[in-house]
Design a protein around this motif. Sequence first.
Motif, PDB file in Angstrom:
ATOM      1  N   PHE A  84       0.846  -1.191   0.000  1.00 16.34           N
ATOM      2  CA  PHE A  84       0.000   0.000   0.000  1.00 16.34           C
ATOM      3  C   PHE A  84       0.883   1.243   0.000  1.00 16.34           C
ATOM      4  O   PHE A  84       1.921   1.276   0.672  1.00 16.34           O
ATOM      5  N   PHE A  85       0.452   2.263  -0.749  1.00 19.82           N
ATOM      6  CA  PHE A  85       1.197   3.508  -0.856  1.00 19.82           C
ATOM      7  C   PHE A  85       0.250   4.689  -0.700  1.00 19.82           C
ATOM      8  O   PHE A  85      -0.877   4.651  -1.185  1.00 19.82           O
ATOM      9  N   CYS A  86       0.726   5.732  -0.035  1.00 22.04           N
ATOM     10  CA  CYS A  86      -0.036   6.976   0.095  1.00 22.04           C
ATOM     11  C   CYS A  86       0.875   8.136  -0.263  1.00 22.04           C
ATOM     12  O   CYS A  86       2.010   8.191   0.198  1.00 22.04           O
ATOM     13  N   GLU A  87       0.363   9.040  -1.066  1.00 25.32           N
ATOM     14  CA  GLU A  87       1.069  10.286  -1.330  1.00 25.32           C
ATOM     15  C   GLU A  87       0.504  11.311  -0.370  1.00 25.32           C
ATOM     16  O   GLU A  87      -0.690  11.628  -0.417  1.00 25.32           O
ATOM     17  N   LYS A  88       1.349  11.820   0.506  1.00 27.29           N
ATOM     18  CA  LYS A  88       0.889  12.700   1.569  1.00 27.29           C
ATOM     19  C   LYS A  88       0.176  13.939   1.035  1.00 27.29           C
ATOM     20  O   LYS A  88      -0.770  14.407   1.644  1.00 27.29           O
ATOM     21  N   THR A  89       0.596  14.452  -0.106  1.00 28.84           N
ATOM     22  CA  THR A  89      -0.026  15.670  -0.642  1.00 28.84           C
ATOM     23  C   THR A  89      -1.370  15.396  -1.298  1.00 28.84           C
ATOM     24  O   THR A  89      -2.207  16.292  -1.380  1.00 28.84           O
ATOM     25  N   ILE A  90      -1.607  14.167  -1.737  1.00 28.77           N
ATOM     26  CA  ILE A  90      -2.847  13.837  -2.448  1.00 28.77           C
ATOM     27  C   ILE A  90      -3.806  13.035  -1.572  1.00 28.77           C
ATOM     28  O   ILE A  90      -5.001  13.334  -1.502  1.00 28.77           O
ATOM     29  N   ASP A  91      -3.300  11.999  -0.903  1.00 28.04           N
ATOM     30  CA  ASP A  91      -4.162  11.038  -0.208  1.00 28.04           C
ATOM     31  C   ASP A  91      -4.455  11.389   1.247  1.00 28.04           C
ATOM     32  O   ASP A  91      -5.414  10.877   1.817  1.00 28.04           O
ATOM     33  N   ILE A  92      -3.646  12.211   1.864  1.00 24.57           N
ATOM     34  CA  ILE A  92      -3.856  12.570   3.271  1.00 24.57           C
ATOM     35  C   ILE A  92      -4.510  13.947   3.314  1.00 24.57           C
ATOM     36  O   ILE A  92      -3.997  14.914   2.753  1.00 24.57           O
ATOM     37  N   ASP A  93      -5.663  14.031   3.983  1.00 24.84           N
ATOM     38  CA  ASP A  93      -6.365  15.298   4.132  1.00 24.84           C
ATOM     39  C   ASP A  93      -7.120  15.290   5.457  1.00 24.84           C
ATOM     40  O   ASP A  93      -6.862  14.444   6.316  1.00 24.84           O
ATOM     41  N   ASP A  94      -8.068  16.209   5.632  1.00 23.69           N
ATOM     42  CA  ASP A  94      -8.796  16.300   6.900  1.00 23.69           C
ATOM     43  C   ASP A  94      -9.597  15.035   7.197  1.00 23.69           C
ATOM     44  O   ASP A  94      -9.708  14.634   8.352  1.00 23.69           O
ATOM     45  N   LYS A  95     -10.161  14.401   6.188  1.00 24.45           N
ATOM     46  CA  LYS A  95     -10.955  13.186   6.386  1.00 24.45           C
ATOM     47  C   LYS A  95     -10.070  11.938   6.383  1.00 24.45           C
ATOM     48  O   LYS A  95     -10.175  11.101   7.272  1.00 24.45           O
ATOM     49  N   ASN A  96      -9.229  11.790   5.388  1.00 23.41           N
ATOM     50  CA  ASN A  96      -8.369  10.611   5.233  1.00 23.41           C
ATOM     51  C   ASN A  96      -7.048  10.860   5.959  1.00 23.41           C
ATOM     52  O   ASN A  96      -6.102  11.378   5.383  1.00 23.41           O
ATOM     53  N   THR A  97      -6.990  10.459   7.216  1.00 14.44           N
ATOM     54  CA  THR A  97      -5.824  10.744   8.052  1.00 14.44           C
ATOM     55  C   THR A  97      -4.878   9.557   8.192  1.00 14.44           C
ATOM     56  O   THR A  97      -3.761   9.731   8.670  1.00 14.44           O
ATOM     57  N   LEU A  98      -5.312   8.359   7.816  1.00 17.60           N
ATOM     58  CA  LEU A  98      -4.472   7.172   7.978  1.00 17.60           C
ATOM     59  C   LEU A  98      -3.488   7.053   6.822  1.00 17.60           C
ATOM     60  O   LEU A  98      -3.881   7.087   5.653  1.00 17.60           O
ATOM     61  N   ASP A  99      -2.215   6.886   7.152  1.00 14.56           N
ATOM     62  CA  ASP A  99      -1.157   6.745   6.154  1.00 14.56           C
ATOM     63  C   ASP A  99      -0.769   5.269   6.076  1.00 14.56           C
ATOM     64  O   ASP A  99      -0.140   4.730   6.976  1.00 14.56           O
ATOM     65  N   PHE A 100      -1.149   4.627   4.985  1.00 18.85           N
ATOM     66  CA  PHE A 100      -0.873   3.200   4.791  1.00 18.85           C
ATOM     67  C   PHE A 100       0.470   2.946   4.115  1.00 18.85           C
ATOM     68  O   PHE A 100       0.768   1.814   3.762  1.00 18.85           O
ATOM     69  N   SER A 101       1.292   3.977   3.945  1.00 20.30           N
ATOM     70  CA  SER A 101       2.617   3.766   3.364  1.00 20.30           C
ATOM     71  C   SER A 101       3.376   2.756   4.215  1.00 20.30           C
ATOM     72  O   SER A 101       3.238   2.724   5.432  1.00 20.30           O
ATOM     73  N   ASN A 102       4.151   1.926   3.563  1.00 17.56           N
ATOM     74  CA  ASN A 102       4.937   0.871   4.226  1.00 17.56           C
ATOM     75  C   ASN A 102       4.061  -0.218   4.837  1.00 17.56           C
ATOM     76  O   ASN A 102       4.512  -0.940   5.715  1.00 17.56           O
ATOM     77  N   SER A 103       2.810  -0.335   4.405  1.00 13.07           N
ATOM     78  CA  SER A 103       1.940  -1.423   4.856  1.00 13.07           C
ATOM     79  C   SER A 103       1.958  -2.531   3.813  1.00 13.07           C
ATOM     80  O   SER A 103       1.950  -2.264   2.613  1.00 13.07           O
ATOM     81  N   LYS A 104       1.972  -3.762   4.297  1.00 15.46           N
ATOM     82  CA  LYS A 104       1.955  -4.927   3.410  1.00 15.46           C
ATOM     83  C   LYS A 104       0.983  -5.948   3.970  1.00 15.46           C
ATOM     84  O   LYS A 104       0.892  -6.137   5.169  1.00 15.46           O
ATOM     85  N   ALA A 105       0.255  -6.596   3.056  1.00 17.25           N
ATOM     86  CA  ALA A 105      -0.704  -7.629   3.444  1.00 17.25           C
ATOM     87  C   ALA A 105      -0.536  -8.824   2.519  1.00 17.25           C
ATOM     88  O   ALA A 105      -0.227  -8.673   1.334  1.00 17.25           O
ATOM     89  N   ARG A 106      -0.736 -10.004   3.059  1.00 17.11           N
ATOM     90  CA  ARG A 106      -0.656 -11.237   2.270  1.00 17.11           C
ATOM     91  C   ARG A 106      -2.067 -11.612   1.828  1.00 17.11           C
ATOM     92  O   ARG A 106      -3.000 -11.618   2.619  1.00 17.11           O
ATOM     93  N   PHE A 107      -2.210 -11.928   0.542  1.00 17.16           N
ATOM     94  CA  PHE A 107      -3.470 -12.416  -0.008  1.00 17.16           C
ATOM     95  C   PHE A 107      -3.518 -13.922   0.216  1.00 17.16           C
ATOM     96  O   PHE A 107      -2.653 -14.656  -0.255  1.00 17.16           O
ATOM     97  N   VAL A 108      -4.504 -14.387   0.975  1.00 14.42           N
ATOM     98  CA  VAL A 108      -4.614 -15.800   1.334  1.00 14.42           C
ATOM     99  C   VAL A 108      -5.897 -16.363   0.739  1.00 14.42           C
ATOM    100  O   VAL A 108      -6.990 -15.818   0.960  1.00 14.42           O
ATOM    101  N   THR A 109      -5.767 -17.441  -0.007  1.00 11.21           N
ATOM    102  CA  THR A 109      -6.920 -18.118  -0.584  1.00 11.21           C
ATOM    103  C   THR A 109      -6.608 -19.610  -0.663  1.00 11.21           C
ATOM    104  O   THR A 109      -5.453 -20.012  -0.539  1.00 11.21           O
TER     105      THR A 109
END
Length: 142
Positions: A84-109
């Motif tokens: 997951f990637f977030c651009e602080k200037t575009i994706d982070i604002d007053d409503k969207n405050t969570l920064d998912f940069s450096n987050s990784k998840a495994r897809f399990v099926t």
Amino acid sequence: MKSIITLLLLISGLTSFSQTDKVIGEYSLKLGTKENNLFEYDLTLAQDGTFTFHYHSKIKNGIPPEVDKYGKGKWELNKDIISFFCEKTIDIDDKNTLDFSNSKARFVTKSPRDTSDRIIKTKLLFLESEILWMKRIELFKM
């Protein structure tokens, strides 16, 4: 010889697209009940490579009793790991405050080679995140 190489490249490209299609969709987790403490996680992975996230908690004696947090950004699939990637200037604002940069998840099926009657729900297991409460969270595909 050129046609064989072209065919192999085409097949490998189609395989990567089909894996991405399996990942796209809505994932959710609900812990607790409305009468007691409630924690809800909702993640949507869109086909255009973007995601939206909503966290809602309702804690009976909490201050504040209800909390809503949002996040958005871009995602990328590499084998079975979603980054997951977030651009602080575009994706982070007053409503969207969570920064998912450096987050990784495994897809399990369930593996197509697994012919047993076991039921394995399709899910995302967060392995890494700078959001402390997201580590080891399992979100199940809806």
